[in-house]
Design a protein around this motif. Sequence first.
Motif, PDB file in Angstrom:
ATOM      1  N   ALA A  27       0.830  -1.201   0.000  1.00  0.00           N
ATOM      2  CA  ALA A  27       0.000   0.000   0.000  1.00  0.00           C
ATOM      3  C   ALA A  27       0.864   1.250   0.000  1.00  0.00           C
ATOM      4  O   ALA A  27       0.578   2.227  -0.711  1.00  0.00           O
ATOM      5  CB  ALA A  27      -0.935  -0.015   1.207  1.00  0.00           C
ATOM      6  N   ALA A  28       1.941   1.236   0.790  1.00  0.00           N
ATOM      7  CA  ALA A  28       2.837   2.401   0.837  1.00  0.00           C
ATOM      8  C   ALA A  28       3.546   2.593  -0.498  1.00  0.00           C
ATOM      9  O   ALA A  28       3.668   3.723  -0.994  1.00  0.00           O
ATOM     10  CB  ALA A  28       3.849   2.233   1.955  1.00  0.00           C
ATOM     11  N   ALA A  29       4.019   1.501  -1.100  1.00  0.00           N
ATOM     12  CA  ALA A  29       4.708   1.589  -2.392  1.00  0.00           C
ATOM     13  C   ALA A  29       3.775   2.096  -3.487  1.00  0.00           C
ATOM     14  O   ALA A  29       4.211   2.776  -4.430  1.00  0.00           O
ATOM     15  CB  ALA A  29       5.285   0.237  -2.769  1.00  0.00           C
ATOM     16  N   ALA A  30       2.479   1.791  -3.357  1.00  0.00           N
ATOM     17  CA  ALA A  30       1.486   2.240  -4.326  1.00  0.00           C
ATOM     18  C   ALA A  30       0.937   3.624  -3.987  1.00  0.00           C
ATOM     19  O   ALA A  30       0.040   4.121  -4.671  1.00  0.00           O
ATOM     20  CB  ALA A  30       0.337   1.238  -4.399  1.00  0.00           C
ATOM     21  N   ALA A  31       1.465   4.239  -2.921  1.00  0.00           N
ATOM     22  CA  ALA A  31       1.039   5.569  -2.469  1.00  0.00           C
ATOM     23  C   ALA A  31      -0.436   5.602  -2.093  1.00  0.00           C
ATOM     24  O   ALA A  31      -1.097   6.643  -2.220  1.00  0.00           O
ATOM     25  CB  ALA A  31       1.353   6.621  -3.529  1.00  0.00           C
ATOM     26  N   ASP A  32      -0.951   4.474  -1.599  1.00  0.00           N
ATOM     27  CA  ASP A  32      -2.362   4.409  -1.198  1.00  0.00           C
ATOM     28  C   ASP A  32      -2.474   4.785   0.278  1.00  0.00           C
ATOM     29  O   ASP A  32      -2.708   3.933   1.145  1.00  0.00           O
ATOM     30  CB  ASP A  32      -2.907   3.003  -1.453  1.00  0.00           C
ATOM     31  CG  ASP A  32      -4.427   2.964  -1.364  1.00  0.00           C
ATOM     32  OD1 ASP A  32      -5.021   3.944  -0.867  1.00  0.00           O
ATOM     33  OD2 ASP A  32      -5.018   1.935  -1.761  1.00  0.00           O
ATOM     34  N   MET A  33      -2.299   6.057   0.547  1.00  0.00           N
ATOM     35  CA  MET A  33      -2.302   6.528   1.930  1.00  0.00           C
ATOM     36  C   MET A  33      -3.681   6.439   2.572  1.00  0.00           C
ATOM     37  O   MET A  33      -3.795   6.267   3.790  1.00  0.00           O
ATOM     38  CB  MET A  33      -1.785   7.963   1.994  1.00  0.00           C
ATOM     39  CG  MET A  33      -0.324   8.080   1.596  1.00  0.00           C
ATOM     40  SD  MET A  33       0.764   7.101   2.678  1.00  0.00           S
ATOM     41  CE  MET A  33       2.037   6.576   1.526  1.00  0.00           C
ATOM     42  N   GLU A  34      -4.720   6.516   1.783  1.00  0.00           N
ATOM     43  CA  GLU A  34      -6.057   6.412   2.355  1.00  0.00           C
ATOM     44  C   GLU A  34      -6.327   4.995   2.864  1.00  0.00           C
ATOM     45  O   GLU A  34      -6.957   4.811   3.901  1.00  0.00           O
ATOM     46  CB  GLU A  34      -7.116   6.830   1.331  1.00  0.00           C
ATOM     47  CG  GLU A  34      -7.112   8.325   1.051  1.00  0.00           C
ATOM     48  CD  GLU A  34      -7.144   9.159   2.337  1.00  0.00           C
ATOM     49  OE1 GLU A  34      -8.019   8.911   3.187  1.00  0.00           O
ATOM     50  OE2 GLU A  34      -6.275  10.037   2.485  1.00  0.00           O
ATOM     51  N   ALA A  35      -5.843   4.000   2.135  1.00  0.00           N
ATOM     52  CA  ALA A  35      -5.999   2.621   2.611  1.00  0.00           C
ATOM     53  C   ALA A  35      -5.219   2.412   3.901  1.00  0.00           C
ATOM     54  O   ALA A  35      -5.702   1.750   4.834  1.00  0.00           O
ATOM     55  CB  ALA A  35      -5.522   1.640   1.538  1.00  0.00           C
ATOM     56  N   LEU A  36      -4.022   2.986   3.973  1.00  0.00           N
ATOM     57  CA  LEU A  36      -3.223   2.877   5.193  1.00  0.00           C
ATOM     58  C   LEU A  36      -3.905   3.580   6.358  1.00  0.00           C
ATOM     59  O   LEU A  36      -3.925   3.081   7.484  1.00  0.00           O
ATOM     60  CB  LEU A  36      -1.838   3.471   4.959  1.00  0.00           C
ATOM     61  CG  LEU A  36      -0.940   2.678   4.016  1.00  0.00           C
ATOM     62  CD1 LEU A  36       0.274   3.510   3.615  1.00  0.00           C
ATOM     63  CD2 LEU A  36      -0.490   1.371   4.657  1.00  0.00           C
ATOM     64  N   ARG A  37      -4.485   4.741   6.087  1.00  0.00           N
ATOM     65  CA  ARG A  37      -5.194   5.478   7.123  1.00  0.00           C
ATOM     66  C   ARG A  37      -6.383   4.658   7.650  1.00  0.00           C
ATOM     67  O   ARG A  37      -6.611   4.588   8.857  1.00  0.00           O
ATOM     68  CB  ARG A  37      -5.677   6.818   6.573  1.00  0.00           C
ATOM     69  CG  ARG A  37      -6.247   7.766   7.644  1.00  0.00           C
ATOM     70  CD  ARG A  37      -7.009   8.905   6.971  1.00  0.00           C
ATOM     71  NE  ARG A  37      -6.221   9.552   5.933  1.00  0.00           N
ATOM     72  CZ  ARG A  37      -5.334  10.512   6.180  1.00  0.00           C
ATOM     73  NH1 ARG A  37      -5.102  10.902   7.412  1.00  0.00           N
ATOM     74  NH2 ARG A  37      -4.672  11.068   5.184  1.00  0.00           N
ATOM     75  N   ARG A  38      -7.136   4.058   6.744  1.00  0.00           N
ATOM     76  CA  ARG A  38      -8.287   3.247   7.163  1.00  0.00           C
ATOM     77  C   ARG A  38      -7.827   2.059   8.000  1.00  0.00           C
ATOM     78  O   ARG A  38      -8.485   1.675   8.975  1.00  0.00           O
ATOM     79  CB  ARG A  38      -9.074   2.764   5.934  1.00  0.00           C
ATOM     80  CG  ARG A  38      -9.863   3.860   5.239  1.00  0.00           C
ATOM     81  CD  ARG A  38     -10.868   3.270   4.255  1.00  0.00           C
ATOM     82  NE  ARG A  38     -10.219   2.492   3.197  1.00  0.00           N
ATOM     83  CZ  ARG A  38      -9.781   3.008   2.056  1.00  0.00           C
ATOM     84  NH1 ARG A  38      -9.892   4.310   1.825  1.00  0.00           N
ATOM     85  NH2 ARG A  38      -9.232   2.229   1.136  1.00  0.00           N
ATOM     86  N   TYR A  39      -6.695   1.486   7.617  1.00  0.00           N
ATOM     87  CA  TYR A  39      -6.167   0.347   8.382  1.00  0.00           C
ATOM     88  C   TYR A  39      -5.832   0.771   9.810  1.00  0.00           C
ATOM     89  O   TYR A  39      -6.213   0.104  10.770  1.00  0.00           O
ATOM     90  CB  TYR A  39      -4.920  -0.205   7.688  1.00  0.00           C
ATOM     91  CG  TYR A  39      -4.281  -1.347   8.432  1.00  0.00           C
ATOM     92  CD1 TYR A  39      -4.722  -2.653   8.245  1.00  0.00           C
ATOM     93  CD2 TYR A  39      -3.247  -1.122   9.346  1.00  0.00           C
ATOM     94  CE1 TYR A  39      -4.137  -3.711   8.947  1.00  0.00           C
ATOM     95  CE2 TYR A  39      -2.659  -2.166  10.045  1.00  0.00           C
ATOM     96  CZ  TYR A  39      -3.110  -3.457   9.839  1.00  0.00           C
ATOM     97  OH  TYR A  39      -2.539  -4.488  10.542  1.00  0.00           O
ATOM     98  N   VAL A  40      -5.131   1.892   9.939  1.00  0.00           N
ATOM     99  CA  VAL A  40      -4.754   2.382  11.270  1.00  0.00           C
ATOM    100  C   VAL A  40      -6.000   2.718  12.084  1.00  0.00           C
ATOM    101  O   VAL A  40      -6.112   2.347  13.261  1.00  0.00           O
ATOM    102  CB  VAL A  40      -3.827   3.607  11.155  1.00  0.00           C
ATOM    103  CG1 VAL A  40      -3.611   4.260  12.515  1.00  0.00           C
ATOM    104  CG2 VAL A  40      -2.492   3.203  10.556  1.00  0.00           C
ATOM    105  N   ASP A  41      -6.942   3.414  11.458  1.00  0.00           N
ATOM    106  CA  ASP A  41      -8.170   3.801  12.176  1.00  0.00           C
ATOM    107  C   ASP A  41      -8.987   2.586  12.604  1.00  0.00           C
ATOM    108  O   ASP A  41      -9.734   2.656  13.582  1.00  0.00           O
ATOM    109  CB  ASP A  41      -9.028   4.708  11.296  1.00  0.00           C
ATOM    110  CG  ASP A  41      -8.400   6.082  11.088  1.00  0.00           C
ATOM    111  OD1 ASP A  41      -7.470   6.430  11.849  1.00  0.00           O
ATOM    112  OD2 ASP A  41      -8.841   6.802  10.158  1.00  0.00           O
ATOM    113  N   GLY A  42      -8.835   1.477  11.895  1.00  0.00           N
ATOM    114  CA  GLY A  42      -9.604   0.280  12.212  1.00  0.00           C
ATOM    115  C   GLY A  42      -8.975  -0.627  13.250  1.00  0.00           C
ATOM    116  O   GLY A  42      -9.579  -1.626  13.655  1.00  0.00           O
ATOM    117  N   LEU A  43      -7.761  -0.309  13.696  1.00  0.00           N
ATOM    118  CA  LEU A  43      -7.110  -1.135  14.708  1.00  0.00           C
ATOM    119  C   LEU A  43      -7.818  -0.981  16.047  1.00  0.00           C
ATOM    120  O   LEU A  43      -8.289   0.111  16.384  1.00  0.00           O
ATOM    121  CB  LEU A  43      -5.637  -0.743  14.850  1.00  0.00           C
ATOM    122  CG  LEU A  43      -4.741  -1.092  13.661  1.00  0.00           C
ATOM    123  CD1 LEU A  43      -3.356  -0.472  13.843  1.00  0.00           C
ATOM    124  CD2 LEU A  43      -4.624  -2.605  13.491  1.00  0.00           C
TER     125      LEU A  43
END
Length: 316
Positions: A27-43
Amino acid sequence: MSHVSSLPPPDFEEASAYPEVAWLRRAAAAADMEALRRYVDGLPPGIDRSFVVRTVAEVPAVEHVLRGLVAAAPDDVFGLTVLGAREVELGWEIRTASRAQNVSREQFAAFHAHLRTAEQLLIRATALDPSCDAAWAERLNTARGLQLGQNEARRRYDRLAKHHPHHFTGQARLLQQLCPKWGGSWEAAHSFARECMLGAPEGALNAGLVAEAHLEHWGDLGSDRERAEYLRERHVHGELVEAAEWSVSHPRFRRDHGWVVVQGTFAALFSLIGDTARAATHFRALGNLASRYPWSYLGEPADAYVRHRNATLAGG
């Protein structure tokens, strides 16, 4: 011995122990920061989010998209925190893990420049969200790298602990600051490690800091004779047994992020002490999973792991 010699080599790939790491990297390599944000918020609440931030910060060139993200949204706590962590990572890559006397003036200048940039980003993140655990944990790294001193490091840790009292990453980073190599003392380091163990729930990773403090102390001694004498001290073995029973050997233990390091530290120390029965328990729990720390303290990591594992399992 034939069974031991046929064991697989150590697997240092972090994603083998924590499969989510592979997705985070993609996700980081693909610059998908919104997916990363959702992942963090969902922890779930209480999860140490530092592993996510550190994983993203280690992705090559990720700073370019992060700088654009922060420029477009200067109050984005997630973007500020991850970019701050990336700046720390870039700085430490330049400095390396060498002792200070082996780091050039030019390396230190570049290192400090990255850390000062990180400081500004992380200060803003913690001002916007004082409960942001990953940002406070990174500020412990910058405090150490910029040599801000014991009091400032403790102040930052206390701010983190106010919201996250058993934050394993934050505790591990303060423990490093408390070691003599960073201006602390062994009394302070061992006392803090025990405090972390006793304050956390049984089965948590925090008691592993007792083992880390002993490994750091052992590694800092000047000769093989001093190291051997240290490990022969009865209280060292007793404290390690107690800490293992409070953490990775406890029935409530869960394989949270960081468990491979903790399990490996106990395996290494019991092996060094000669307690092959306990060392074997930790090696068997690991399978062939490994992390570079603690094995880098014992030589080339893969060779050290294999040497100690094979000797332990052959005897136990």
